[in-house]
Design a protein around this motif. Structure first.
Motif, PDB file in Angstrom:
ATOM      1  N   HIS A  47       0.856  -1.185   0.000  1.00 23.86           N
ATOM      2  CA  HIS A  47       0.000   0.000   0.000  1.00 23.86           C
ATOM      3  C   HIS A  47       0.888   1.230   0.000  1.00 23.86           C
ATOM      4  N   LYS A  48       0.831   1.974  -1.107  1.00 20.82           N
ATOM      5  CA  LYS A  48       1.715   3.140  -1.284  1.00 20.82           C
ATOM      6  C   LYS A  48       0.878   4.219  -1.952  1.00 20.82           C
ATOM      7  N   ARG A  49       0.765   5.393  -1.320  1.00 20.39           N
ATOM      8  CA  ARG A  49      -0.091   6.450  -1.871  1.00 20.39           C
ATOM      9  C   ARG A  49       0.607   7.260  -2.955  1.00 20.39           C
ATOM     10  N   LYS A  50       1.914   7.485  -2.750  1.00 18.13           N
ATOM     11  CA  LYS A  50       2.688   8.225  -3.758  1.00 18.13           C
ATOM     12  C   LYS A  50       4.143   7.813  -3.634  1.00 18.13           C
TER      13      LYS A  50
ATOM     14  N   TYR B  97       1.557  10.995  -6.962  1.00 19.83           N
ATOM     15  CA  TYR B  97       0.414  10.240  -6.436  1.00 19.83           C
ATOM     16  C   TYR B  97      -0.034   9.162  -7.400  1.00 19.83           C
TER      17      TYR B  97
ATOM     18  N   LEU C 127      -7.831   2.633   2.022  1.00 17.62           N
ATOM     19  CA  LEU C 127      -6.852   1.659   2.515  1.00 17.62           C
ATOM     20  C   LEU C 127      -7.560   0.376   2.968  1.00 17.62           C
TER      21      LEU C 127
ATOM     22  N   GLY D  64       2.332   8.056   3.393  1.00 18.71           N
ATOM     23  CA  GLY D  64       1.775   7.092   4.350  1.00 18.71           C
ATOM     24  C   GLY D  64       1.794   7.651   5.764  1.00 18.71           C
TER      25      GLY D  64
ATOM     26  N   ASP E 277      -1.959   4.462   8.930  1.00 20.18           N
ATOM     27  CA  ASP E 277      -2.182   3.505   7.833  1.00 20.18           C
ATOM     28  C   ASP E 277      -1.875   2.088   8.297  1.00 20.18           C
TER      29      ASP E 277
ATOM     30  N   MET F 172      -1.317  -0.184  -7.371  1.00 22.51           N
ATOM     31  CA  MET F 172      -1.730   1.138  -6.849  1.00 22.51           C
ATOM     32  C   MET F 172      -1.946   2.150  -7.976  1.00 22.51           C
TER      33      MET F 172
END
Ligand SMILES: O=P(O)(O)OC[C@@H](O)[C@@H](O)c1c[nH]c2ccccc12
Length: 267
Positions: free
Chosen positions: A57-60, A66, A73, A99, A103, A244
């Motif tokens: 799980h990686k947002r940017k 991004y 999540l 993150g 999270d 993602m």
């Protein structure tokens, strides 16, 4: 210009000083997760028929900005776990990867598979913090740490019941391995230039200490490559962007797993 990795580490030092003031160790140790028994990533990867996939799980990211995902999540981590991820990796760095510790706590509340705290760990405080946030495994990046520090952080992780994944990008960095390192990660991405070369995994897996499972990390986009990496000796496959970057990472994960099963049956 300073390399991004140096900028990140300098930032971690500043962040650490603030956090240690706000949440002293004694406070972290009161958090219920601090007393939980961890799941083993090593065992999860060695289990027969494990997908070996550690979904991240990686947002940017510093190189891509991004990602496109529009899912929460909770939706992502439960979907990954339901569809066969062996474990999950949760970015907790805020400034560069978007993150947070929350999270990791949220992921812990949702799933019962091993969780890797993905961050730049340079100090014992972050190992205690990883445990309190609900992690099972910590990442130690060989590029940022000397052998003595890897030894002492790994020993502390074991004291707390956490496993240690040591990440390398070169043959020389493998010399930083010590007995408390449970898993080796081979990062195909050069953290200084962001260049990705999957050959890193194929080359370095051969030099890894026997008995320490190897995880191929970064730049894995094709289910076919997993069969070859597995044949070369890799037991785990850390994948972030590939999922993602889709509006629905769970759907992307599910079809990836399906294709993986098909390549396995046709092999
Ligand atoms: O998104 P990718 O290319 O599938 O890569 C995932 C993971 O390997 C990558 O995020 C990563 C590997 N090592 C790291 C260290 C810090 C931050 C991130 C990473």
């Amino acid at each position: 210009m300073a390399f991004i990795l140096d900028t990140i580490i300098a930032h971690k030092h500043r962040e650490l000083a603030i956090k240690q003031q706000a949440f002293p160790l004694a406070v972290l140790q009161q958090i219920p997760a601090f007393k939980r028994t961890c799941f083993s990533l090593k065992q999860a990867l060695l289990r027969p028929f494990s997908s070996g996939i550690i979904a991240e799980h990686k947002r940017k990211s510093p190189s891509k900005g991004y990602f496109a995902s529009t899912r929460t999540l909770e939706q992502i981590v439960t979907g990954y776990a339901q569809h066969g991820a062996a474990a999950l990796s949760i970015l907790t760095d805020m400034t560069f990867f978007g993150g947070s510790g929350e999270d990791l706590m949220m992921a812990r509340a949702q799933v019962s598979i091993p969780l890797l705290r993905k961050d730049f760990i340079i100090d014992p405080y972050q190992v205690y913090e990883a445990k309190a946030l609900g992690a099972d495994v910590i990442l130690l990046i060989a590029e940022c740490l000397d052998k003595k520090t890897i030894q002492s952080l790994s020993a502390l992780a074991h004291e707390l019941g956490l496993e240690v994944l040591m990440e390398v990008h070169s043959r020389e960095q493998l010399d930083k391995w010590c007995a408390d390192v449970d898993l080796i990660g081979i990062n195909n991405r050069d953290l200084r230039t962001f260049e990705v070369d999957l050959n890193r995994s194929f080359e370095l897996v051969q030099c890894a200490p026997p008995g320490t499972p190897v995880i191929a990390e970064s730049g894995i986009h094709d289910p076919q490559i997993i069969a070859s990496l597995r044949q070369a000796g890799c037991k785990g496959f850390l994948i972030g962007e590939r999922f993602m970057h889709q509006p629905d990472p769970v759907q992307a994960f599910q079809s990836f797993i399906l294709q993986l099963q098909q390549t396995a049956t046709h092999a």
